[in-house]
Design a protein around this motif. Sequence first.
Motif, PDB file in Angstrom:
ATOM      1  N   ALA A  30     -52.647  -5.402  -4.318  1.00  0.00           N
ATOM      2  CA  ALA A  30     -53.841  -6.181  -4.004  1.00  0.00           C
ATOM      3  C   ALA A  30     -54.147  -5.983  -2.526  1.00  0.00           C
ATOM      4  O   ALA A  30     -53.298  -5.536  -1.755  1.00  0.00           O
ATOM      5  N   THR A  31     -55.363  -6.320  -2.133  1.00  0.00           N
ATOM      6  CA  THR A  31     -55.762  -6.247  -0.729  1.00  0.00           C
ATOM      7  C   THR A  31     -55.772  -7.655  -0.157  1.00  0.00           C
ATOM      8  O   THR A  31     -56.362  -8.569  -0.738  1.00  0.00           O
ATOM      9  N   VAL A  32     -55.103  -7.846   0.983  1.00  0.00           N
ATOM     10  CA  VAL A  32     -55.075  -9.154   1.638  1.00  0.00           C
ATOM     11  C   VAL A  32     -55.630  -9.019   3.051  1.00  0.00           C
ATOM     12  O   VAL A  32     -55.557  -7.956   3.672  1.00  0.00           O
ATOM     13  N   THR A  56     -55.296  -5.164   4.119  1.00  0.00           N
ATOM     14  CA  THR A  56     -54.049  -4.423   3.931  1.00  0.00           C
ATOM     15  C   THR A  56     -53.672  -4.409   2.459  1.00  0.00           C
ATOM     16  O   THR A  56     -53.686  -5.455   1.804  1.00  0.00           O
ATOM     17  N   ARG A  57     -53.339  -3.233   1.955  1.00  0.00           N
ATOM     18  CA  ARG A  57     -52.898  -3.117   0.575  1.00  0.00           C
ATOM     19  C   ARG A  57     -51.422  -3.489   0.484  1.00  0.00           C
ATOM     20  O   ARG A  57     -50.588  -2.977   1.236  1.00  0.00           O
ATOM     21  N   VAL A  58     -51.086  -4.405  -0.412  1.00  0.00           N
ATOM     22  CA  VAL A  58     -49.707  -4.868  -0.561  1.00  0.00           C
ATOM     23  C   VAL A  58     -49.342  -4.880  -2.041  1.00  0.00           C
ATOM     24  O   VAL A  58     -50.208  -4.929  -2.918  1.00  0.00           O
ATOM     25  N   PHE A  59     -48.025  -4.823  -2.303  1.00  0.00           N
ATOM     26  CA  PHE A  59     -47.536  -5.087  -3.652  1.00  0.00           C
ATOM     27  C   PHE A  59     -47.502  -6.601  -3.803  1.00  0.00           C
ATOM     28  O   PHE A  59     -46.791  -7.292  -3.062  1.00  0.00           O
ATOM     29  N   LEU A  60     -48.270  -7.134  -4.734  1.00  0.00           N
ATOM     30  CA  LEU A  60     -48.541  -8.567  -4.780  1.00  0.00           C
ATOM     31  C   LEU A  60     -47.290  -9.442  -4.919  1.00  0.00           C
ATOM     32  O   LEU A  60     -47.123 -10.400  -4.156  1.00  0.00           O
ATOM     33  N   PRO A  61     -46.369  -9.181  -5.874  1.00  0.00           N
ATOM     34  CA  PRO A  61     -45.179 -10.045  -5.964  1.00  0.00           C
ATOM     35  C   PRO A  61     -44.352 -10.028  -4.677  1.00  0.00           C
ATOM     36  O   PRO A  61     -43.846 -11.067  -4.240  1.00  0.00           O
ATOM     37  N   GLU A  62     -44.215  -8.848  -4.061  1.00  0.00           N
ATOM     38  CA  GLU A  62     -43.481  -8.745  -2.798  1.00  0.00           C
ATOM     39  C   GLU A  62     -44.144  -9.607  -1.728  1.00  0.00           C
ATOM     40  O   GLU A  62     -43.474 -10.335  -0.980  1.00  0.00           O
ATOM     41  N   HIS A  63     -45.456  -9.547  -1.650  1.00  0.00           N
ATOM     42  CA  HIS A  63     -46.203 -10.316  -0.653  1.00  0.00           C
ATOM     43  C   HIS A  63     -46.010 -11.817  -0.859  1.00  0.00           C
ATOM     44  O   HIS A  63     -45.780 -12.568   0.101  1.00  0.00           O
ATOM     45  N   ILE A  64     -46.072 -12.271  -2.106  1.00  0.00           N
ATOM     46  CA  ILE A  64     -45.925 -13.700  -2.402  1.00  0.00           C
ATOM     47  C   ILE A  64     -44.522 -14.187  -2.053  1.00  0.00           C
ATOM     48  O   ILE A  64     -44.344 -15.264  -1.467  1.00  0.00           O
ATOM     49  N   LEU A  65     -43.500 -13.405  -2.383  1.00  0.00           N
ATOM     50  CA  LEU A  65     -42.123 -13.790  -2.075  1.00  0.00           C
ATOM     51  C   LEU A  65     -41.886 -13.848  -0.568  1.00  0.00           C
ATOM     52  O   LEU A  65     -41.202 -14.745  -0.063  1.00  0.00           O
ATOM     53  N   LYS A  66     -42.446 -12.908   0.170  1.00  0.00           N
ATOM     54  CA  LYS A  66     -42.309 -12.935   1.627  1.00  0.00           C
ATOM     55  C   LYS A  66     -43.016 -14.147   2.216  1.00  0.00           C
ATOM     56  O   LYS A  66     -42.502 -14.789   3.144  1.00  0.00           O
ATOM     57  N   ARG A  67     -44.191 -14.468   1.693  1.00  0.00           N
ATOM     58  CA  ARG A  67     -44.924 -15.639   2.174  1.00  0.00           C
ATOM     59  C   ARG A  67     -44.127 -16.919   1.940  1.00  0.00           C
ATOM     60  O   ARG A  67     -44.270 -17.894   2.681  1.00  0.00           O
ATOM     61  N   GLU A  89     -59.198  15.151  -4.155  1.00  0.00           N
ATOM     62  CA  GLU A  89     -58.193  15.295  -3.104  1.00  0.00           C
ATOM     63  C   GLU A  89     -56.925  14.528  -3.482  1.00  0.00           C
ATOM     64  O   GLU A  89     -56.984  13.389  -3.943  1.00  0.00           O
ATOM     65  N   ARG A  90     -55.762  15.164  -3.279  1.00  0.00           N
ATOM     66  CA  ARG A  90     -54.490  14.532  -3.615  1.00  0.00           C
ATOM     67  C   ARG A  90     -53.849  13.977  -2.343  1.00  0.00           C
ATOM     68  O   ARG A  90     -53.811  14.642  -1.308  1.00  0.00           O
ATOM     69  N   ILE A  91     -53.360  12.745  -2.435  1.00  0.00           N
ATOM     70  CA  ILE A  91     -52.739  12.082  -1.298  1.00  0.00           C
ATOM     71  C   ILE A  91     -51.364  11.560  -1.699  1.00  0.00           C
ATOM     72  O   ILE A  91     -51.072  11.371  -2.886  1.00  0.00           O
ATOM     73  N   CYS A  92     -50.503  11.344  -0.703  1.00  0.00           N
ATOM     74  CA  CYS A  92     -49.160  10.816  -0.946  1.00  0.00           C
ATOM     75  C   CYS A  92     -49.205   9.294  -0.878  1.00  0.00           C
ATOM     76  O   CYS A  92     -49.671   8.725   0.113  1.00  0.00           O
ATOM     77  N   VAL A  93     -48.733   8.638  -1.928  1.00  0.00           N
ATOM     78  CA  VAL A  93     -48.741   7.175  -1.975  1.00  0.00           C
ATOM     79  C   VAL A  93     -47.358   6.668  -2.377  1.00  0.00           C
ATOM     80  O   VAL A  93     -46.547   7.403  -2.941  1.00  0.00           O
TER      81      VAL A  93
END
Length: 219
Positions: A30-32, A56-67, A89-93
């Motif tokens: 998600a974007t926060v 900022t793009r975040v992994f949502l469960p990780e973001h909630i637990l850190k908060r 175009e290919r990008i590394c994610v």
Amino acid sequence: MSMMGKIEAQELQWFAVRVKRKQVGGIGRATVGGEFEAYRDREGRVRKRRISGTGTRVFLPEHILKRAGFQVFLPVKKVMKRRNRFNPERICVSQPLLVDWMFVGWPVGERRWHQLMALDVVSGVMGTGGHPVAIPEARMLQLMRQWGGGQLDANLHQRVKAAQDLRPGDLARVVAGPLQDHDLRVVEVTGPSVKGLMALLGGEIPVEVRAELLQPAVR
């Protein structure tokens, strides 16, 4: 420092936590944050929307637990993919290594199970016989080195870096705690802790220090 010559920092206990899968593919992003602008919809009502390219793009469960105040380690892997369906175009994610698992930690001695399980993103904890199984911090440091993907928080990065930088025979300096600015000769590195000899009171005294309290001494 105790009578046993052990200097403690905040030691963490870690557990493998399963998060609720709310979409196909596991842990979602998600974007926060970001900047917002006002606009009017088709019916003339004032709305707000995020300005493209901000946030900022975040992994949502990780973001909630850190908060919520937890330490969180989400193992990630690097993959190449198309930027979007309109752009070849290919990008590394970064993508989660595990479909719906991550590692959550908090200081030893604290009981935070009620807070953890009250979060809507958590579905369970890995355990045996009805009891959660703690993962040794030395093992966690190995996992962070292998699967951190350059996305570790500053404090976790410091723990990993401290354990990597020192070897038996090295001279290290204590940078925090009751023996700040004292040097010790490294004898053994055991995951998050370092055993060494420190010159005190006219002799060498064996001590054990948390790795993040040390840095290589300038010779």
